[in-house]
Design a protein around this motif. Structure first.
Motif, PDB file in Angstrom:
ATOM      1  N   ALA A  37     -16.442 -18.148 -27.629  1.00 49.64           N
ATOM      2  CA  ALA A  37     -16.795 -16.969 -28.427  1.00 49.64           C
ATOM      3  C   ALA A  37     -16.758 -17.273 -29.923  1.00 49.64           C
ATOM      4  CB  ALA A  37     -15.866 -15.811 -28.090  1.00 49.64           C
ATOM      5  N   PHE A  38     -15.764 -18.034 -30.364  1.00 45.54           N
ATOM      6  CA  PHE A  38     -15.615 -18.285 -31.808  1.00 45.54           C
ATOM      7  C   PHE A  38     -15.520 -19.788 -32.062  1.00 45.54           C
ATOM      8  CE2 PHE A  38     -13.146 -14.363 -30.825  1.00 45.54           C
ATOM      9  CZ  PHE A  38     -14.080 -13.467 -31.286  1.00 45.54           C
ATOM     10  N   THR A  71      -1.956 -19.485 -30.827  1.00 46.03           N
ATOM     11  CA  THR A  71      -2.387 -18.087 -30.844  1.00 46.03           C
ATOM     12  C   THR A  71      -3.888 -18.001 -31.101  1.00 46.03           C
ATOM     13  OG1 THR A  71      -0.231 -17.566 -31.747  1.00 46.03           O
ATOM     14  CG2 THR A  71      -1.887 -15.852 -31.850  1.00 46.03           C
ATOM     15  N   ILE A  93      -6.759 -16.452 -28.540  1.00 45.87           N
ATOM     16  CA  ILE A  93      -7.700 -15.379 -28.897  1.00 45.87           C
ATOM     17  C   ILE A  93      -9.110 -15.777 -28.464  1.00 45.87           C
ATOM     18  CG2 ILE A  93      -8.802 -14.220 -30.850  1.00 45.87           C
ATOM     19  CD1 ILE A  93      -6.112 -14.396 -32.293  1.00 45.87           C
ATOM     20  N   ILE A 136      -9.514 -15.664 -24.585  1.00 48.40           N
ATOM     21  CA  ILE A 136      -9.547 -14.313 -24.025  1.00 48.40           C
ATOM     22  C   ILE A 136     -10.879 -13.643 -24.346  1.00 48.40           C
ATOM     23  CG2 ILE A 136      -8.473 -12.047 -24.151  1.00 48.40           C
ATOM     24  CD1 ILE A 136      -5.812 -13.499 -24.655  1.00 48.40           C
ATOM     25  N   ALA A 137     -11.309 -13.760 -25.608  1.00 49.21           N
ATOM     26  CA  ALA A 137     -12.579 -13.130 -25.993  1.00 49.21           C
ATOM     27  C   ALA A 137     -13.742 -13.750 -25.227  1.00 49.21           C
ATOM     28  CB  ALA A 137     -12.795 -13.258 -27.499  1.00 49.21           C
ATOM     29  N   ILE A 151     -13.727 -12.325 -21.644  1.00 44.77           N
ATOM     30  CA  ILE A 151     -14.095 -10.907 -21.570  1.00 44.77           C
ATOM     31  C   ILE A 151     -15.569 -10.720 -21.912  1.00 44.77           C
ATOM     32  CG2 ILE A 151     -13.691  -8.643 -22.601  1.00 44.77           C
ATOM     33  CD1 ILE A 151     -10.817  -9.360 -22.925  1.00 44.77           C
ATOM     34  N   GLU A 152     -16.051 -11.448 -22.896  1.00 45.61           N
ATOM     35  CA  GLU A 152     -17.339 -11.110 -23.473  1.00 45.61           C
ATOM     36  C   GLU A 152     -18.467 -12.038 -23.046  1.00 45.61           C
ATOM     37  OE1 GLU A 152     -17.769  -8.386 -24.991  1.00 45.61           O
ATOM     38  OE2 GLU A 152     -19.883  -8.803 -25.391  1.00 45.61           O
ATOM     39  N   LEU A 204      -0.712 -15.894 -25.694  1.00 40.05           N
ATOM     40  CA  LEU A 204      -0.834 -14.865 -26.717  1.00 40.05           C
ATOM     41  C   LEU A 204       0.445 -14.046 -26.811  1.00 40.05           C
ATOM     42  CD1 LEU A 204      -3.160 -13.466 -28.485  1.00 40.05           C
ATOM     43  CD2 LEU A 204      -2.910 -11.671 -26.806  1.00 40.05           C
ATOM     44  N   LEU A 205       1.094 -13.823 -25.671  1.00 40.13           N
ATOM     45  CA  LEU A 205       2.290 -12.991 -25.689  1.00 40.13           C
ATOM     46  C   LEU A 205       3.539 -13.779 -26.048  1.00 40.13           C
ATOM     47  CD1 LEU A 205       1.634 -10.804 -22.533  1.00 40.13           C
ATOM     48  CD2 LEU A 205       1.226 -10.239 -24.914  1.00 40.13           C
ATOM     49  N   PRO A 207       3.604 -16.002 -30.387  1.00 38.66           N
ATOM     50  CA  PRO A 207       3.995 -15.226 -31.572  1.00 38.66           C
ATOM     51  C   PRO A 207       5.495 -14.949 -31.633  1.00 38.66           C
ATOM     52  CG  PRO A 207       2.018 -14.315 -30.625  1.00 38.66           C
ATOM     53  CD  PRO A 207       2.510 -15.344 -29.658  1.00 38.66           C
TER      54      PRO A 207
END
Lengths: 225, 511
Positions: free
Chosen positions: B102-103, B172, B176, B179-180, B183-184, B210-211, B214
């Protein structure tokens, strides 16, 4: 699928100084809203991916702050006797107000942009940026005032937690401010294309999150610490 | 170098992990040598560390810092990066049908952040007063005090915490992205329950990352302030609590185990299904077992703290939850066996590593049932039994997943195939030697041999254990030695391996 990366031709420059250019419309094929999840023609729209990304990012930040806050809660619960109250500098209330106002201003701007009102967008967005920057200045003043009263990192756990939490929040604000300033830079040059508007949406969402986070922290400091 | 293309980034992660694993294994060899031959001088030790190994004999501090660096490198830079970031970046976009993450720029950023973290870690080892020696868990109060706490607790420990903090940021960011992407960017019409199992496992692993990372970042921030700014979050002298660190650390630390092993489970499910020639048995059960393991994994951090003065009531709760993880793990194991049942197996190297994974996962998992009970843990805590347990389940099992993935997806990563004959030789030797190294450690644990000692040869009650420990060391040296076969295979195949032929338009290659 249409290319969804930057097609930000600086139209403002192309048109010269006369008038504000129209907004480049979002390309078809999955604008995020109103699309059926199953049957949308093309997935991987960069805006909805970015919005999901920022929500996931907010989960991560929430976890960091939860860890810090639970450390504070647990520590106070261990031995309430040596827990010293600190006097919150009154400027924190002004900071809270200005942060909320900046959020409102950014959100008005965001809505104006949807209605293609670019000039008004620029006014409100600039106001939001200025207020957001002022929030940071106000925080620095608050830290300074608190330090003057003798509450610093060493010697008082309550104030140590206060500094850690407000610093962590300020670090997030600095990150968000960078994004908001980037939008500002493009907005003033009238180059907010589709990807620029993704930045508008995403940074506004994150800014609201920082509001909520700050309100939660203030509630913690006022009612509990 | 600064590529945003996912396959290039996958290769970058792969080679970083490869470098890290070679380095980490080398450290463990030195450490195991010192453990059983503490007084035997070795000339080139002195050449490397003129002060800390003068006369060719390592100081205890040096040995402990080798152990710390070994643990940190293996947990963070091998077991976290290779299964999730190297193979996830490579395969996830292909299996989802998106062809990209995604990114992409965020992906590049998280890789270079992790490189920075790795450099900080290596720098911590070269400090004047010695590398950090507090283990990968870095318990305060000693780790929070600074140089006053002894050798290796100064700048080295500070850099270690910075390294871990930077790693948390990188992990982290990449979670992200994962996950993105899931989902996408799934192919049009692909629902979550139609995703291949590896995608599910990477997805759940990213959520766990992610959980948990952090939280470690927050803990690292607090302990760095203790070290550098005079606060006392974890120091009893200033009103802080060292136990607080253990809670925060293990809230991250336990999910970290699943971050290492879950991608391996997904990979194994996929490869077993491919080479059995049938779909995986109980797809839905596999998905829910993955989610259950991850969810329970977030709730059991207290089982690392049974003897830290934890209330017996909470110990019971943590213990029951820990036992509960056995259920979804058993579901997975039986589903793998059911998939294999009656199949005409195509015994490729990657399938062999998957079978090895199942075996070692069961062995390592069973010892977890012992350690998960507070009464038994009171005895086993901080003995070699624990070392055996986590090396089996988190180390070797996850590593077998990585090997299986390397053999299976090497063509996708480099366009060539690895040599099967060398691969099988490598597998059989590794499998036998892994058991030879880590199974006897359980017995050392039974005998009460404490872990994290630089030298136990002077204790009378451990004298009978010394031959066993020597045997373990020699098995470990041989185990490390046979990995040369893999490295040879890898680098020869990179240059001369048979290039793959793509089969028509199905997007797969001929085996």
């Amino acid at each position: 699928m249409a290319t969804l990366t930057d097609h930000d031709v600086p139209i403002g420059e192309l048109l010269g100084d006369g008038g504000y250019p129209p907004i480049i419309p979002d390309p078809p094929g999955g604008g995020g809203e109103g699309d059926g999840d199953r049957h949308r023609p093309s997935r991987g729209n960069s805006r909805s991916a970015a919005v999901i990304g920022i929500f996931v990012m907010m989960c991560a930040s929430t976890m960091t702050f939860s860890a810090l806050v639970s450390a504070m809660v647990v520590r106070r619960g261990l031995n309430g006797m040596d827990w010293q109250r600190i006097e919150l500098p009154s400027i924190l209330w002004w900071n809270t107000a200005i942060l909320l106002l900046s959020s409102v201003s950014l959100d008005i701007a965001r809505r104006l942009l949807r209605k293609q009102k670019r000039r008004e967008f620029n006014y409100f967005w600039t106001a939001g940026v200025l207020m957001g920057s002022w929030f940071l200045v106000g925080q620095v003043i608050a830290w300074y005032q608190l330090k003057e009263k003798g509450f610093w990192l060493a010697g008082n756990l309550n104030s140590a937690f206060f500094y850690v939490l407000t610093w962590a929040h300020a670090a997030h604000v600095i990150g968000a401010l960078a994004a908001v300033l980037y939008v500002e830079y493009r907005a003033l040059r009238f180059t907010l294309g589709p990807s620029g508007r993704t930045w508008v949406e995403v940074s506004a969402i994150f800014w609201h999150f920082l509001d909520l986070l700050w309100l939660a922290l203030m509630a913690l400091f006022v009612f509990w610490a | 170098m600064l590529s945003t293309e996912k396959r290039t980034i996958a290769r970058q992660y792969f080679f970083l992990s490869l470098f890290a694993v070679v380095f980490g294994v080398a450290l463990s060899i030195l450490m195991r040598f010192h453990l059983v031959y503490p007084q035997t001088p070795v000339g080139w030790f002195e050449a490397i560390w003129p002060v800390k190994a003068s006369g060719g004999i390592m100081t205890p501090e040096l040995s402990l810092s080798l152990m710390t660096l070994h643990g940190t490198i293996m947990v963070f830079f091998v077991l976290t990066l290779a299964p999730l970031n190297a193979f996830g970046n490579l395969v996830l976009p292909e299996q989802l049908g998106s062809g990209r993450m995604a990114f992409p720029r965020l992906n590049m950023l998280s890789f270079w952040t992790v490189v920075l973290s790795f450099l900080l870690l290596l720098a911590s080892f070269t400090c004047q007063d010695g590398g950090p020696l507090s283990g990968w868990t870095a318990y305060p109060p000693l780790s929070a005090l600074g140089a006053i706490a002894g050798p290796g607790q100064g700048l080295g420990q500070t850099l270690w915490f910075f390294s871990i903090g930077v790693f948390c940021i990188s992990a982290t960011l990449s979670s992200i992205n994962f996950i993105a992407t899931v989902i996408e960017l799934r192919a049009p019409g692909m629902t979550l329950m139609q995703m291949p199992l590896p995608c599910w496992n990477w997805f759940v692993t990213a959520i766990l990352s992610l959980l948990s990372f952090p939280v470690l970042l927050a803990a690292g921030l607090l302990i760095l302030l203790d070290r550098l700014a005079g606060t006392a979050f974890f120091l009893p002298t200033g009103g802080g609590s060292p136990l607080l660190w253990q809670h925060l650390f293990w809230f991250f630390g336990h999910p970290e185990v699943y971050i290492a092993i879950l991608p391996g489970m997904g990979i194994v499910s996929h490869i077993i299904s491919v080479f059995s020639g049938k779909p995986i048995f109980g797809y839905k059960a596999m998905v829910f077992a993955t989610i259950a393991i991850a969810f329970l994994g977030l709730l059991v951090w207290g089982h690392h703290m049974f003897i830290s003065g934890l209330s017996p009531y909470s110990a019971i709760a943590f213990s029951v939850l820990t036992m509960a993880i056995g259920a979804p793990s058993a579901v997975k194991t039986f589903n793998w066996l059911a998939t294999l049942w009656g199949a005409r197996l195509d015994l490729t190297t990657s399938l062999l590593f998957c079978l090895g994974f199942v075996s070692i996962f069961v062995t390592g998992g069973l010892s977890g049932l012992f350690l998960g009970q507070p009464q038994i843990d009171a005895y086993f805590h901080d003995t070699y039994f624990v070392v055996a347990h986590f090396h089996m389940i988190m180390g070797i099992a996850a590593l077998f997943g990585i090997f299986a993935a390397t053999f299976y997806w090497f063509p996708l990563m480099f366009g060539r195939k690895l040599n099967e004959r060398l691969g099988k030789l490598h597998f059989y030797l590794t499998f036998v030697l892994a058991y030879a190294t880590f199974l006897p450690m359980h017995f050392a644990g039974f005998a009460g041999n404490p872990r994290r000692y630089a030298d136990f040869t002077t204790f009378e009650f451990l004298q009978p254990i010394l031959p066993l420990q020597k045997g373990i060391s020699h098995a470990a040296f041989t185990l490390a030695g046979v990995q040369v076969i893999f490295l040879l295979n890898l680098f020869l195949s990179l240059r001369r391996g048979p290039a793959i032929e793509w089969t028509g338009d199905t997007g797969t290659w001929q085996r």
